[in-house]
Write a protein that holds these residues in place. Structure first.
Motif, PDB file in Angstrom:
ATOM      1  N   ARG A   5      -3.861   4.938 -10.904  1.00  0.00           N
ATOM      2  CA  ARG A   5      -3.327   4.891  -9.542  1.00  0.00           C
ATOM      3  C   ARG A   5      -4.424   4.559  -8.540  1.00  0.00           C
ATOM      4  NH1 ARG A   5       1.738   6.657  -8.482  1.00  0.00           N
ATOM      5  NH2 ARG A   5       2.885   7.792 -10.107  1.00  0.00           N
ATOM      6  N   ILE A   6      -5.581   5.178  -8.709  1.00  0.00           N
ATOM      7  CA  ILE A   6      -6.683   4.933  -7.777  1.00  0.00           C
ATOM      8  C   ILE A   6      -7.132   3.486  -7.842  1.00  0.00           C
ATOM      9  CG2 ILE A   6      -9.143   5.396  -7.439  1.00  0.00           C
ATOM     10  CD1 ILE A   6      -7.407   7.362  -6.047  1.00  0.00           C
ATOM     11  N   LYS A   7      -7.218   2.951  -9.048  1.00  0.00           N
ATOM     12  CA  LYS A   7      -7.633   1.555  -9.196  1.00  0.00           C
ATOM     13  C   LYS A   7      -6.590   0.606  -8.601  1.00  0.00           C
ATOM     14  CE  LYS A   7     -10.703   2.021 -13.176  1.00  0.00           C
ATOM     15  NZ  LYS A   7     -10.985   1.657 -14.584  1.00  0.00           N
ATOM     16  N   ALA A   8      -5.306   0.972  -8.727  1.00  0.00           N
ATOM     17  CA  ALA A   8      -4.243   0.160  -8.139  1.00  0.00           C
ATOM     18  C   ALA A   8      -4.364   0.145  -6.614  1.00  0.00           C
ATOM     19  CB  ALA A   8      -2.882   0.704  -8.557  1.00  0.00           C
ATOM     20  N   LEU A   9      -4.696   1.306  -6.017  1.00  0.00           N
ATOM     21  CA  LEU A   9      -4.903   1.366  -4.572  1.00  0.00           C
ATOM     22  C   LEU A   9      -6.144   0.584  -4.155  1.00  0.00           C
ATOM     23  CD1 LEU A   9      -4.078   5.110  -3.747  1.00  0.00           C
ATOM     24  CD2 LEU A   9      -2.940   3.103  -2.803  1.00  0.00           C
ATOM     25  N   LYS A  15     -10.961  -8.542  -0.600  1.00  0.00           N
ATOM     26  CA  LYS A  15     -12.062  -8.912  -1.488  1.00  0.00           C
ATOM     27  C   LYS A  15     -13.379  -8.768  -0.744  1.00  0.00           C
ATOM     28  CE  LYS A  15      -9.365 -12.153  -4.298  1.00  0.00           C
ATOM     29  NZ  LYS A  15      -9.220 -13.537  -4.766  1.00  0.00           N
ATOM     30  N   GLY A  16     -14.369  -8.302  -1.453  1.00  0.00           N
ATOM     31  CA  GLY A  16     -15.681  -8.111  -0.835  1.00  0.00           C
ATOM     32  C   GLY A  16     -15.928  -6.690  -0.383  1.00  0.00           C
ATOM     33  N   VAL A  17     -14.874  -5.874  -0.349  1.00  0.00           N
ATOM     34  CA  VAL A  17     -15.033  -4.470   0.040  1.00  0.00           C
ATOM     35  C   VAL A  17     -15.369  -3.653  -1.210  1.00  0.00           C
ATOM     36  CG1 VAL A  17     -13.898  -2.428   0.978  1.00  0.00           C
ATOM     37  CG2 VAL A  17     -13.416  -4.670   1.960  1.00  0.00           C
ATOM     38  N   ASP A  18     -16.508  -2.994  -1.174  1.00  0.00           N
ATOM     39  CA  ASP A  18     -16.951  -2.183  -2.304  1.00  0.00           C
ATOM     40  C   ASP A  18     -16.320  -0.793  -2.175  1.00  0.00           C
ATOM     41  OD1 ASP A  18     -18.222  -1.187  -4.492  1.00  0.00           O
ATOM     42  OD2 ASP A  18     -20.162  -0.896  -3.501  1.00  0.00           O
ATOM     43  N   VAL A  19     -15.236  -0.575  -2.918  1.00  0.00           N
ATOM     44  CA  VAL A  19     -14.486   0.673  -2.798  1.00  0.00           C
ATOM     45  C   VAL A  19     -15.061   1.734  -3.725  1.00  0.00           C
ATOM     46  CG1 VAL A  19     -12.217   1.756  -3.004  1.00  0.00           C
ATOM     47  CG2 VAL A  19     -12.390  -0.611  -2.234  1.00  0.00           C
ATOM     48  N   ASP A  20     -15.456   2.860  -3.123  1.00  0.00           N
ATOM     49  CA  ASP A  20     -15.923   4.001  -3.898  1.00  0.00           C
ATOM     50  C   ASP A  20     -14.675   4.766  -4.359  1.00  0.00           C
ATOM     51  OD1 ASP A  20     -16.746   6.569  -4.719  1.00  0.00           O
ATOM     52  OD2 ASP A  20     -18.520   6.499  -3.438  1.00  0.00           O
ATOM     53  N   LEU A  21     -14.369   4.713  -5.656  1.00  0.00           N
ATOM     54  CA  LEU A  21     -13.139   5.307  -6.168  1.00  0.00           C
ATOM     55  C   LEU A  21     -13.063   6.820  -5.934  1.00  0.00           C
ATOM     56  CD1 LEU A  21     -12.636   3.386  -9.547  1.00  0.00           C
ATOM     57  CD2 LEU A  21     -11.662   2.890  -7.293  1.00  0.00           C
ATOM     58  N   ASN A  22     -14.185   7.503  -6.076  1.00  0.00           N
ATOM     59  CA  ASN A  22     -14.194   8.954  -5.859  1.00  0.00           C
ATOM     60  C   ASN A  22     -13.915   9.291  -4.390  1.00  0.00           C
ATOM     61  OD1 ASN A  22     -14.728   9.675  -8.540  1.00  0.00           O
ATOM     62  ND2 ASN A  22     -16.944   9.412  -8.260  1.00  0.00           N
ATOM     63  N   GLN A  23     -14.519   8.524  -3.486  1.00  0.00           N
ATOM     64  CA  GLN A  23     -14.278   8.743  -2.058  1.00  0.00           C
ATOM     65  C   GLN A  23     -12.819   8.450  -1.709  1.00  0.00           C
ATOM     66  OE1 GLN A  23     -16.001   5.891   0.623  1.00  0.00           O
ATOM     67  NE2 GLN A  23     -16.020   7.295   2.366  1.00  0.00           N
ATOM     68  N   LEU A  24     -12.287   7.350  -2.264  1.00  0.00           N
ATOM     69  CA  LEU A  24     -10.900   6.981  -1.991  1.00  0.00           C
ATOM     70  C   LEU A  24      -9.939   8.052  -2.500  1.00  0.00           C
ATOM     71  CD1 LEU A  24      -8.831   4.926  -0.981  1.00  0.00           C
ATOM     72  CD2 LEU A  24      -8.953   3.804  -3.224  1.00  0.00           C
ATOM     73  N   ARG A  25     -10.208   8.559  -3.721  1.00  0.00           N
ATOM     74  CA  ARG A  25      -9.356   9.606  -4.282  1.00  0.00           C
ATOM     75  C   ARG A  25      -9.362  10.844  -3.379  1.00  0.00           C
ATOM     76  NH1 ARG A  25     -11.507   9.966  -8.821  1.00  0.00           N
ATOM     77  NH2 ARG A  25      -9.950   9.096 -10.238  1.00  0.00           N
ATOM     78  N   LYS A  26     -10.538  11.253  -2.937  1.00  0.00           N
ATOM     79  CA  LYS A  26     -10.663  12.435  -2.095  1.00  0.00           C
ATOM     80  C   LYS A  26      -9.909  12.261  -0.769  1.00  0.00           C
ATOM     81  CE  LYS A  26     -14.133  15.451   0.030  1.00  0.00           C
ATOM     82  NZ  LYS A  26     -15.606  15.683   0.221  1.00  0.00           N
ATOM     83  N   LEU A  27     -10.063  11.087  -0.158  1.00  0.00           N
ATOM     84  CA  LEU A  27      -9.404  10.836   1.129  1.00  0.00           C
ATOM     85  C   LEU A  27      -7.886  10.779   0.988  1.00  0.00           C
ATOM     86  CD1 LEU A  27     -11.836   8.133   2.568  1.00  0.00           C
ATOM     87  CD2 LEU A  27     -11.556  10.481   3.385  1.00  0.00           C
ATOM     88  N   LEU A 168     -10.483   2.765   7.747  1.00  0.00           N
ATOM     89  CA  LEU A 168     -11.696   2.537   8.534  1.00  0.00           C
ATOM     90  C   LEU A 168     -12.928   3.059   7.803  1.00  0.00           C
ATOM     91  CD1 LEU A 168     -13.086   1.733  11.201  1.00  0.00           C
ATOM     92  CD2 LEU A 168     -12.486   3.991  12.098  1.00  0.00           C
ATOM     93  N   GLN A 169     -12.811   4.230   7.169  1.00  0.00           N
ATOM     94  CA  GLN A 169     -13.943   4.794   6.447  1.00  0.00           C
ATOM     95  C   GLN A 169     -14.323   3.955   5.233  1.00  0.00           C
ATOM     96  OE1 GLN A 169     -12.439   9.249   6.667  1.00  0.00           O
ATOM     97  NE2 GLN A 169     -14.569   9.222   6.019  1.00  0.00           N
ATOM     98  N   ILE A 170     -13.326   3.399   4.557  1.00  0.00           N
ATOM     99  CA  ILE A 170     -13.593   2.635   3.336  1.00  0.00           C
ATOM    100  C   ILE A 170     -14.112   1.239   3.663  1.00  0.00           C
ATOM    101  CG2 ILE A 170     -12.559   1.591   1.277  1.00  0.00           C
ATOM    102  CD1 ILE A 170     -12.799   4.586   1.034  1.00  0.00           C
ATOM    103  N   THR A 171     -13.501   0.588   4.659  1.00  0.00           N
ATOM    104  CA  THR A 171     -13.831  -0.818   4.937  1.00  0.00           C
ATOM    105  C   THR A 171     -14.819  -1.000   6.080  1.00  0.00           C
ATOM    106  OG1 THR A 171     -12.029  -1.120   6.543  1.00  0.00           O
ATOM    107  CG2 THR A 171     -11.514  -1.468   4.202  1.00  0.00           C
ATOM    108  N   GLY A 172     -14.886  -0.017   6.976  1.00  0.00           N
ATOM    109  CA  GLY A 172     -15.734  -0.167   8.163  1.00  0.00           C
ATOM    110  C   GLY A 172     -15.031  -0.934   9.272  1.00  0.00           C
ATOM    111  N   ASP A 173     -13.795  -1.372   9.029  1.00  0.00           N
ATOM    112  CA  ASP A 173     -13.022  -2.123  10.031  1.00  0.00           C
ATOM    113  C   ASP A 173     -11.731  -1.386  10.364  1.00  0.00           C
ATOM    114  OD1 ASP A 173     -14.831  -4.283  10.101  1.00  0.00           O
ATOM    115  OD2 ASP A 173     -13.920  -5.108   8.270  1.00  0.00           O
TER     116      ASP A 173
END
Length: 311
Positions: A5-9, A15-27, A168-173
């Motif tokens: 599920r996290i990878k699907a999100l 493209k180009g956004v380096d997604v931290d999976l652990n941070q995304l899961r927590k948020l 905003l936290q994940i992408t900076g935008d």
């Protein structure tokens, strides 16, 4: 939340956004938890319905029904009824389902019905064949007023706001304020995925656009307050974080509630109210005015009283 599920999100992000999976899961888990808690809060209509049922159960001396209602009584209703019970019966604790199994069940039922009521009044009933209307007694409940325009979407609106912060936290935008119905932009797809994950059933298109309008309104009012606090400054000097100053000025020039809100601003400022309180009050004025205009427009379209179709 599973890795799949996290990878699907994460795949929804540009493209180009380096997604931290652990941070995304927590948020996402945090956003989902807040949504789940908010979804369980009863609205005014549910609170009123429960009081109405408890009053009827007590009035009809249906101890079994009253006991079942007491077992699931909303905390808000319990907090409202307990002080009334204590004033009327200072030596008797507020009833529980077990107390309705005693020989005093009928008396307790009557007392329960009493604390659920604030009195009542006679109203005109059905029109009889003789041309006269019957008179009916209508009970006034000790409960919140029913809301015809109930906001069932508050939890979903808060969820979109929190997901915008997560984005905003994940992408900076900052995410877009508006999206198309096809939900083709990444942020809309992201919100749709999370809605499905937490069981939210509202329109993603509508919730995102409503959130964007509220954010734009907040920025507009903040810009207006800045101008009123700096009367000698030009609109071009408005802080850039509030938006394009030309668009803000154009909206201000066409703002119907401008004079009333400027008076309100002066009165609240003189009274020493905080900037946040002033901003909230002005937003309430604008929101109410927009709602009134929308209602009048719909009424005219339906051919209601005063509308073009009423002739």
């Amino acid at each position: 939340m599973s890795e799949v599920r996290i990878k699907a999100l994460a795949a929804v992000f540009p493209k180009g956004v380096d997604v931290d999976l652990n941070q995304l899961r927590k948020l996402i888990l945090g956003d989902a938890r807040i949504f789940a808690q908010a979804s369980r809060v009863p609205d005014n209509n549910k609170l009123r319905k429960q009081i109405a049922e408890l009053e009827e159960a007590g009035r009809t001396k249906d101890a079994q029904w009253a006991a079942a209602l007491l077992d699931v009584l909303y905390p808000e209703n319990r907090a409202s009824l307990q002080p009334r019970w204590a004033r009327r019966h200072p030596k008797i604790p507020f009833p529980t389902s077990s107390s309705l199994e005693s020989e005093q069940a009928d008396t307790i039922c009557e007392s329960l019905a009493d604390v659920c009521r604030d009195g009542g009044q006679y109203v005109d009933g059905h029109l009889r064949q003789a041309g006269k209307r019957s008179r009916e007694w209508r009970t006034t409940l000790h409960a919140p007023h029913a809301d015809r325009n109930i906001k069932k979407v508050t939890a979903e609106e808060d969820l979109v706001r929190n997901l915008a912060l997560t984005w905003l936290q994940i992408t900076g935008d900052r995410p877009p304020d508006t999206v198309h119905k096809d939900l083709s932009v990444p942020f809309a797809k992201f919100v749709q995925h999370v809605f499905e994950l937490v069981g939210a059933t509202g329109s993603v298109f509508r919730r995102i656009n409503e959130h964007g309008e509220k954010r734009r309104l907040s920025s507009f009012v903040e810009a207006v307050l800045w101008r009123w606090q700096n009367p000698s400054a030009e609109w071009s000097a408005v802080p850039k974080g509030l938006g394009d100053w030309k668009l803000l000025k154009n909206r201000f020039d066409k703002w119907p509630e401008r004079e009333n809100c400027e008076i309100l601003f002066g009165e609240m400022q003189q009274a020493g109210r905080s900037g946040v309180a002033i901003q909230g009050a002005i937003i309430d004025v604008i929101t109410h005015a927009n709602s009134e205009r929308s209602s009048l427009k719909k009424k005219a379209q339906r051919g209601g009283k005063g509308g073009r179709g009423s002739r």
